[in-house]
Design an enzyme around this catalytic site. Structure first.
Site, PDB file in Angstrom:
ATOM      1  N   GLU A  73       7.900  -3.603  -6.802  1.00 54.28           N
ATOM      2  CA  GLU A  73       9.335  -3.513  -6.772  1.00 54.28           C
ATOM      3  C   GLU A  73       9.689  -2.504  -8.150  1.00 54.28           C
ATOM      4  O   GLU A  73       8.787  -2.455  -8.912  1.00 54.28           O
ATOM      5  CB  GLU A  73      10.132  -4.713  -7.056  1.00 54.28           C
ATOM      6  CG  GLU A  73       9.740  -5.677  -6.039  1.00 54.28           C
ATOM      7  CD  GLU A  73      10.501  -7.072  -5.848  1.00 54.28           C
ATOM      8  OE1 GLU A  73      11.077  -7.378  -6.971  1.00 54.28           O
ATOM      9  OE2 GLU A  73      10.432  -7.883  -4.922  1.00 54.28           O
ATOM     10  N   LEU A 106     -13.110  27.003 -14.876  1.00 54.54           N
ATOM     11  CA  LEU A 106     -12.480  27.902 -13.652  1.00 54.54           C
ATOM     12  C   LEU A 106     -11.607  29.053 -14.295  1.00 54.54           C
ATOM     13  O   LEU A 106     -10.995  29.761 -13.681  1.00 54.54           O
ATOM     14  CB  LEU A 106     -11.541  27.216 -12.764  1.00 54.54           C
ATOM     15  CG  LEU A 106     -12.502  26.356 -11.828  1.00 54.54           C
ATOM     16  CD1 LEU A 106     -11.667  25.383 -10.907  1.00 54.54           C
ATOM     17  CD2 LEU A 106     -13.048  27.254 -10.569  1.00 54.54           C
ATOM     18  N   CYS A 132      -5.860  -8.318  -0.746  1.00 54.27           N
ATOM     19  CA  CYS A 132      -5.794  -7.004  -0.026  1.00 54.27           C
ATOM     20  C   CYS A 132      -5.809  -6.007  -1.158  1.00 54.27           C
ATOM     21  O   CYS A 132      -6.713  -4.806  -0.906  1.00 54.27           O
ATOM     22  CB  CYS A 132      -4.546  -6.984   0.634  1.00 54.27           C
ATOM     23  SG  CYS A 132      -4.111  -8.280   2.008  1.00 54.27           S
ATOM     24  N   LEU A 133      -5.201  -6.182  -2.314  1.00 50.27           N
ATOM     25  CA  LEU A 133      -5.386  -5.304  -3.404  1.00 50.27           C
ATOM     26  C   LEU A 133      -6.917  -5.147  -3.875  1.00 50.27           C
ATOM     27  O   LEU A 133      -7.402  -3.845  -4.322  1.00 50.27           O
ATOM     28  CB  LEU A 133      -4.657  -5.551  -4.502  1.00 50.27           C
ATOM     29  CG  LEU A 133      -3.060  -5.618  -4.185  1.00 50.27           C
ATOM     30  CD1 LEU A 133      -2.443  -6.241  -5.658  1.00 50.27           C
ATOM     31  CD2 LEU A 133      -2.652  -4.324  -4.163  1.00 50.27           C
ATOM     32  N   GLU A 159      -2.474   0.336  -7.943  1.00 53.12           N
ATOM     33  CA  GLU A 159      -3.663  -0.733  -7.629  1.00 53.12           C
ATOM     34  C   GLU A 159      -3.895  -1.259  -8.886  1.00 53.12           C
ATOM     35  O   GLU A 159      -5.272  -1.619  -8.812  1.00 53.12           O
ATOM     36  CB  GLU A 159      -4.812  -0.437  -6.697  1.00 53.12           C
ATOM     37  CG  GLU A 159      -4.458   0.509  -5.619  1.00 53.12           C
ATOM     38  CD  GLU A 159      -3.721  -0.156  -4.773  1.00 53.12           C
ATOM     39  OE1 GLU A 159      -3.332  -1.186  -4.739  1.00 53.12           O
ATOM     40  OE2 GLU A 159      -3.203   0.534  -3.419  1.00 53.12           O
ATOM     41  N   GLY A 160      -3.269  -1.390 -10.003  1.00 61.29           N
ATOM     42  CA  GLY A 160      -3.532  -1.848 -11.256  1.00 61.29           C
ATOM     43  C   GLY A 160      -3.794  -0.584 -12.061  1.00 61.29           C
ATOM     44  O   GLY A 160      -4.519   0.055 -11.846  1.00 61.29           O
ATOM     45  N   THR A 161      -2.990  -0.602 -13.384  1.00 60.17           N
ATOM     46  CA  THR A 161      -2.991   0.538 -14.316  1.00 60.17           C
ATOM     47  C   THR A 161      -4.343   0.153 -15.252  1.00 60.17           C
ATOM     48  O   THR A 161      -5.081  -0.998 -15.184  1.00 60.17           O
ATOM     49  CB  THR A 161      -1.855   0.336 -15.212  1.00 60.17           C
ATOM     50  OG1 THR A 161      -1.740  -0.869 -16.073  1.00 60.17           O
ATOM     51  CG2 THR A 161      -0.676   0.551 -14.373  1.00 60.17           C
ATOM     52  N   PHE A 181       2.420  -1.432   3.072  1.00 63.09           N
ATOM     53  CA  PHE A 181       2.298  -2.674   2.346  1.00 63.09           C
ATOM     54  C   PHE A 181       3.314  -2.606   1.099  1.00 63.09           C
ATOM     55  O   PHE A 181       3.121  -2.016   0.074  1.00 63.09           O
ATOM     56  CB  PHE A 181       0.621  -2.751   1.811  1.00 63.09           C
ATOM     57  CG  PHE A 181       0.362  -4.066   1.265  1.00 63.09           C
ATOM     58  CD1 PHE A 181      -0.171  -4.832   1.616  1.00 63.09           C
ATOM     59  CD2 PHE A 181       0.290  -4.024  -0.114  1.00 63.09           C
ATOM     60  CE1 PHE A 181      -0.798  -6.080   1.072  1.00 63.09           C
ATOM     61  CE2 PHE A 181      -0.137  -5.257  -0.967  1.00 63.09           C
ATOM     62  CZ  PHE A 181      -0.607  -6.174  -0.222  1.00 63.09           C
TER      63      PHE A 181
END
Length: 406
Positions: free
Chosen positions: A142, A360, A260-261, A385-387, A138
C-alpha cells in the site's frame, strides 16, 4: 595453459556448474534460453525504450510451461524448484520485466490460489492462469505499507451477502492487464465467524477479485526509470462488493501472503544471477572485439581484473541459487535462507551490471547493450519482495535471536 587454444567452450562457467545439473534440468534451462534468444532479445530494447510490456509474449511463456511451472495439477507443469530457478535465471538474462511477469503470475497470484484457495477456486482460476488465457496480480503493498504490511489499512467488511473491500494498493504488478487480483485486506466480520481472533478484531485475509468488478480501478505508474518492460500500478478499491466465496479460506493472517512472497523471493535469487551472467557475457564479448592502442580491451590487465571480479561474483551467485534450489526440492529451505539468497544475489548483480557497463565504455549507455538496462531494472528488484534492509534484519534476527524491526 596460456593462449587462445586454452579458452574453454564456456568461459563463464568457471566452476563447471553445468556438471551439477541433471539432463532434465539442462533441457529446461536450454529450452527457456532458446525462447529468450528468439522472442525476447531481438525486441527487449524497444520494449524498454517505449515502456511496453509485450502481452503477445504471454502465450509463448504458457506454451513453454512457465506459468505456475512449480505447481502441480490444473495444467501446471509441476517442475522442480531447481528447474524453476534455472528458468527464472534465463528469463531475467533477457529482462527483469519478463521474469517479473512470470513471478507475479506464478509465484504470487497462482501460488496464493494453490496454497490458500478452495478446490472450487483452484478449478475456476488455475487452468486459465497456467494457459496464459488469464492474467493475475497480487495486491499487498500500500502507499503507506510497504516493508510493514502489518500496517495495511485496506479493509474487507462482512455484509449480509458477501464482502465489501475498500482501500488503496501501490506498486501492484500487472494490475491494469490482469483478469483477477489477489487482494489482501483486514477482514472485519461483525459475527467473527471468518475473520477470527475475537469479536470486532480484524485479521489479514486474501480475496479473489475479478478486475471487472465495479470499484476496482488500476492505473499504471508512469514514468519509470526501471522495469520499463513491465507494468506496475496504483489500485483503488472503492466499495468493491464480492460474494461470500471470494475469500481465500486457508491460512488467515500475514502468513498467507508471506508464503507466496517466499516463492517469489526464491525466484529472484536465481533471476538476479541470470542478469549478472548476461551483463558479464556482454562485457566479455565487447572486450574481445573492441580494439584500442592496437590490442583488444580483453588483453589489458585492468579489463581482465574487472572480468575476473565479475565472473567470481556470477559464480558465487549461481552456487548460492543452486544450493537454495536443492534445499527447496528437499523440503528444507528456511525463510532466512531465502533472504540470504535474495539479498546477496541482487546486491552482487547490481555491481556486476555496473562494472560491465564500464567495460563497454560510452556504448554501454545505449540500449544496444544490456548491462545498464539490467542495472536499472535491478534497482527495482532489490526493492520489491523485501528491501535490502528488511532482509538484513531477517538475517540479523536469525543470527542473534533479537527482533530489530521496531
Amino acid at each position: 595453459m596460456t593462449g587462445d587454444d586454452a579458452r574453454p567452450a564456456d568461459p563463464l562457467d568457471l566452476l563447471a556448474l553445468d556438471d551439477e545439473l541433471s539432463p532434465t534440468e539442462r533441457e529446461t534451462r536450454d529450452r527457456v534460453r532458446a525462447l529468450v534468444d528468439e522472442h525476447v532479445r531481438p525486441h527487449v530494447a524497444r520494449w524498454f525504450a517505449d515502456a511496453v510490456f509485450p502481452l503477445d509474449l504471454v502465450p509463448r511463456l504458457a506454451e513453454t510451461g512457465l506459468l505456475g511451472m512449480h505447481l502441480h495439477g490444473y495444467g501446471c507443469a509441476g517442475r522442480s524448484a531447481v528447474e524453476y530457478g534455472l528458468a527464472m535465471a534465463e528469463l531475467e538474462a533477457g529482462d527483469s520485466g519478463i521474469r517479473t511477469f512470470v513471478s507475479v503470475q506464478g509465484s504470487l497470484a497462482m501460488s496464493a490460489v494453490a496454497k490458500h484457495g478452495s478446490p472450487e477456486q483452484r478449478e475456476r482460476w488455475l487452468p486459465g492462469l497456467a494457459a496464459g488465457e488469464l492474467i493475475g496480480c497480487f495486491a499487498l503493498t500500500e502507499p503507506t505499507a510497504g516493508s510493514d504490511p502489518a500496517s495495511m489499512t485496506t479493509t474487507a467488511t462482512r455484509v449480509r451477502d458477501g464482502w465489501v473491500l475498500s482501500g488503496r494498493k501501490r506498486w501492484i504488478g500487472l494490475a491494469s492487464v490482469a483478469d483477477v487480483a489477489v487482494v489482501w485486506a483486514r477482514a472485519v466480520d461483525p459475527d467473527d465467524d471468518v475473520a477470527g481472533g475475537g469479536e470486532g478484531r480484524a485479521r489479514v485475509r486474501g480475496f479473489l477479485v475479478p478486475t471487472t468488478t465495479p470499484g476496482f480501478v488500476a492505473t499504471p505508474i508512469e514514468p519509470k526509470l526501471s522495469l520499463r518492460a513491465s507494468v506496475q500500478c496504483d489500485v483503488v478499491l472503492d466499495d468493491v462488493r464480492l460474494p461470500a466465496d471470494a475469500i481465500l479460506p486457508e491460512h488467515p493472517g500475514l502468513a498467507g501472503p508471506f508464503a507466496c512472497l517466499a516463492e517469489a523471493r526464491y525466484g529472484i535469487a536465481w533471476g538476479a544471477a541470470g542478469a549478472a551472467r548476461d551483463s558479464l557475457d556482454a562485457a566479455l564479448r565487447h572486450a574481445g572485439q573492441r580494439v584500442q592502442f592496437g590490442r583488444p580491451l580483453a588483453a589489458f590487465q585492468l579489463t581482465q581484473a574487472k572480468l575476473v571480479d565479475m565472473a567470481l561474483e556470477v559464480s558465487r551467485a549461481q552456487l548460492l541459487a543452486l544450493r537454495l534450489g536443492r534445499l527447496k526440492d528437499a523440503g528444507r529451505l528456511e525463510p532466512h535462507q531465502v533472504s540470504a539468497g535474495k539479498l546477496a544475489n541482487v546486491r552482487s548483480a547490481i555491481e556486476v551490471a555496473r562494472t560491465a557497463r564500464t567495460v563497454l565504455g560510452g556504448d554501454g549507455i545505449t540500449l544496444e547493450h544490456s548491462p545498464m538496462r539490467h542495472a536499472a531494472n535491478l534497482e527495482s528488484v532489490r526493492t520489491y519482495e523485501g528491501t535490502d534492509e528488511v532482509h538484513t534484519l531477517v538475517l540479523g534476527r536469525h543470527l542473534t535471536g533479537h527482533q530489530a524491526f521496531r
